[in-house]
Design an enzyme around this catalytic site. Structure first.
Site, PDB file in Angstrom:
ATOM      1  CE  LYS A  22      -2.727   0.913   3.752  1.00 54.42           C
ATOM      2  NZ  LYS A  22      -2.511   2.291   4.221  1.00 54.42           N
ATOM      3  NE  ARG A  27       6.249   6.616   0.861  1.00 55.91           N
ATOM      4  CZ  ARG A  27       5.350   6.417   1.829  1.00 55.91           C
ATOM      5  NH1 ARG A  27       4.258   5.680   1.603  1.00 55.91           N
ATOM      6  NH2 ARG A  27       5.530   6.959   3.029  1.00 55.91           N
ATOM      7  NE  ARG A 138      -5.452   8.498  10.726  1.00 53.74           N
ATOM      8  CZ  ARG A 138      -4.766   7.687   9.927  1.00 53.74           C
ATOM      9  NH1 ARG A 138      -5.362   7.163   8.870  1.00 53.74           N
ATOM     10  NH2 ARG A 138      -3.513   7.414  10.177  1.00 53.74           N
ATOM     11  CG  ASP A 331       0.733   0.224   9.330  1.00 52.20           C
ATOM     12  OD1 ASP A 331       0.293   1.057  10.136  1.00 52.20           O
ATOM     13  OD2 ASP A 331       1.144   0.539   8.192  1.00 52.20           O
TER      14      ASP A 331
END
Ligand code: S3P
Length: 484
Positions: A22, A27, A138, A331
């Site tokens: 991901k 990018r 966020r 993560d």
């Protein structure tokens, strides 16, 4: 609402791969879109998050052709089409994007919003970035402050520095910026803005975070410098267009790696997965917990390391995960907490308060769901203390609309007595289209390919000693922290 119903896993003997990374897929779209020509990106992750980045770049005037892996044009209705395009042909705009006529919808994707802000800071027009309810909660001040210091006008329309963001970009000054939190997204936003600044922009990170932006910039022939914990970029360079292959996502592979590591006798070979050392902390943690794991790099010449991971399951034991290791496993912590629940003894996670500002408050979500499965768990303001080794009980569990919580607890369900139901699992498409099909295979044992694992024999590590920390008494929610 879609849900998963999970039962105990069959004995695992599998060879598999997972969809594209991901972070790297985002990018690749961004740098290819800024480059000076056409780039073919293969192995792209067609998940909701990465498709948000594609959509934003199209709105900024970048032509992006979606293809199947065999180069046929991708269309959801065409026979044999994959669940989403895995190959993109991106026509770079040599650093000059067009003003969008609509808001740029970043969906659920923090990476899209934060990295794109860095790029828009250097464009001579205004744009408005929106997101879904979770992204709109966020923290964005962390990118607004450095980008404003470089000269962009950037305003948050939400409360307390939250999205929507309105950015008027323009001429930027280089800065030397020390990150207040270890965040690859903030580092990347400043480095991408630095491409538009006059001179050398430097970012200093408190702890090493994933380095995909710097690595890909170098691959696209943009000069960057690393010295210890600082990364610098010189403005005024245009990325050279190049083809790029995205490796499988180690963060998606992590779910199956934990499942195999925790099942004594299991054998798993995960192929074509990204093995960038800023992302492979999960393997080190599991080895410390007693799993037998080895990595083999493929012999390919491209910018991100790709290889296979072989796992042989063993009884696990608890460990401590804290300090500089945290950004490397940020993560994977929800599924590592599940590994902790399956391990004998205590697993302690500290210094992980950033988990409270991810797609959900992951410390509280993990603590809630582990408790619902009968695990003895203490929620700390910056982590978790898990007393593992007991039998997990199947339960009905919320996903909190968070892909990694949904998948981590589907893995817990593979080890539980009875049935585990994970509610509201549409969020899994954020990062792992196809997870449900792989999950079914683990329960029915229809797992692909033959297993030819190369397993290094590692001795079981000694029982970890829990360091006594002064703040141990600070149990959540007694302490509340504000986030930059
Ligand atoms: C990411 C960086 C991390 C990670 C996120 C992806 C990236 O976020 O949690 O899933 O692609 O740069 P932070 O930068 O907020 O730590």
């Amino acid at each position: 609402m879609a849900e998963y119903r999970v039962k105990r896993a069959k004995p695992i003997a599998a060879e598999m791969s997972v969809p594209g990374d991901k972070s790297i897929s985002h990018r690749a779209v961004m740098l290819a879109g800024l480059s000076n020509g056409v780039c073919n990106v293969s192995g792209f992750l067609p998940s909701a998050d990465c498709l948000s980045t594609v959509d934003c770049f199209r709105r900024l005037g970048v032509r992006i052709d979606a293809l199947n892996s065999d180069d046929t044009p991708w269309a959801s209705a065409s026979p044999g089409a994959e669940s989403g395009p895995t190959k993109l042909r991106i026509h770079g705009r040599s650093m000059q994007l067009s003003a969008p006529s609509h808001d740029l919808d970043c969906g659920n994707s923090g990476t899209t919003m934060r990295l794109l802000s860095g790029i828009l800071a250097g464009q001579p027009f205004a744009a408005r970035l929106t997101g879904d309810a979770s992204l709109s909660r966020r923290p964005m001040k962390r990118i607004m402050e450095p980008l404003a210091a470089m000269g962009a006008e950037i305003r948050a329309e939400g409360d307390n520095g939250c999205a929507p963001l309105v950015i008027q970009g323009g001429h930027l000054q280089p800065i030397r910026y020390t990150l207040p939190v270890a965040s690859a997204q903030v580092k990347s936003a400043v480095l991408l803005a630095g491409m538009f600044a006059d001179g050398k922009t430097t970012v200093i990170e408190p702890q090493a975070t994933r380095d995909h932006t710097e690595t890909m910039l170098r691959y696209f022939m943009v000069k960057t410098l690393r010295s210890g914990h600082s990364v610098s970029i010189y403005g005024g360079q245009v990325p050279e267009s190049r083809d790029f292959m995205v490796p499988g996502d180690i963060s998606s592979a992590a779910f199956w790696i934990v499942a195999a590591a925790a099942q004594p006798g299991a054998e798993l070979v995960m192929k074509n997965v990204g093995l960038n050392p800023t992302r492979t902390g999960i393997l080190k943690v599991l080895i410390r917990m007693g799993a037998q794991i080895s990595e083999v790099l493929n012999d390919v010449d491209q910018c991100e390391p790709i290889g296979s991971v072989s796992v042989k399951g063993s009884p696990l034991r608890g460990t401590i995960i804290e300090g500089a290791e945290i950004p490397n496993v940020i993560d994977e912590l929800p599924v590592l907490a599940v590994a902790g629940a399956l391990a004998q003894g205590k697993t302690v996670i500290r210094d992980a308060q950033e988990l409270r500002v991810k797609e959900s408050d992951r410390l509280s979500a993990v603590a809630h769901n582990l408790r619902a499965m009968g695990v003895d768990v203490r929620e700390l303001y910056d982590g978790l203390e898990i007393n593992g080794g007991g039998e997990l009980q199947g339960a009905r569990l919320p996903s909190y609309g968070d892909h990694r919580i949904a998948m981590a607890f589907a893995i817990a369900g593979l080890f539980a007595e009875g049935e585990t139901i994970i509610e509201d699992v549409a969020c899994v498409d954020t990062s792992y289209p196809g997870f449900e099909a792989d999950l079914k295979r683990f329960q029915s044992r229809q797992i692909t390919g033959s297993t030819t694992p190369v397993i290094s024999s590692l001795p079981l590590p000694p029982e970890p000693k829990t360091k006594k920390r002064k703040e141990d008494a600070r149990e959540f929610p007694a302490q509340s922290k504000s986030h930059p």
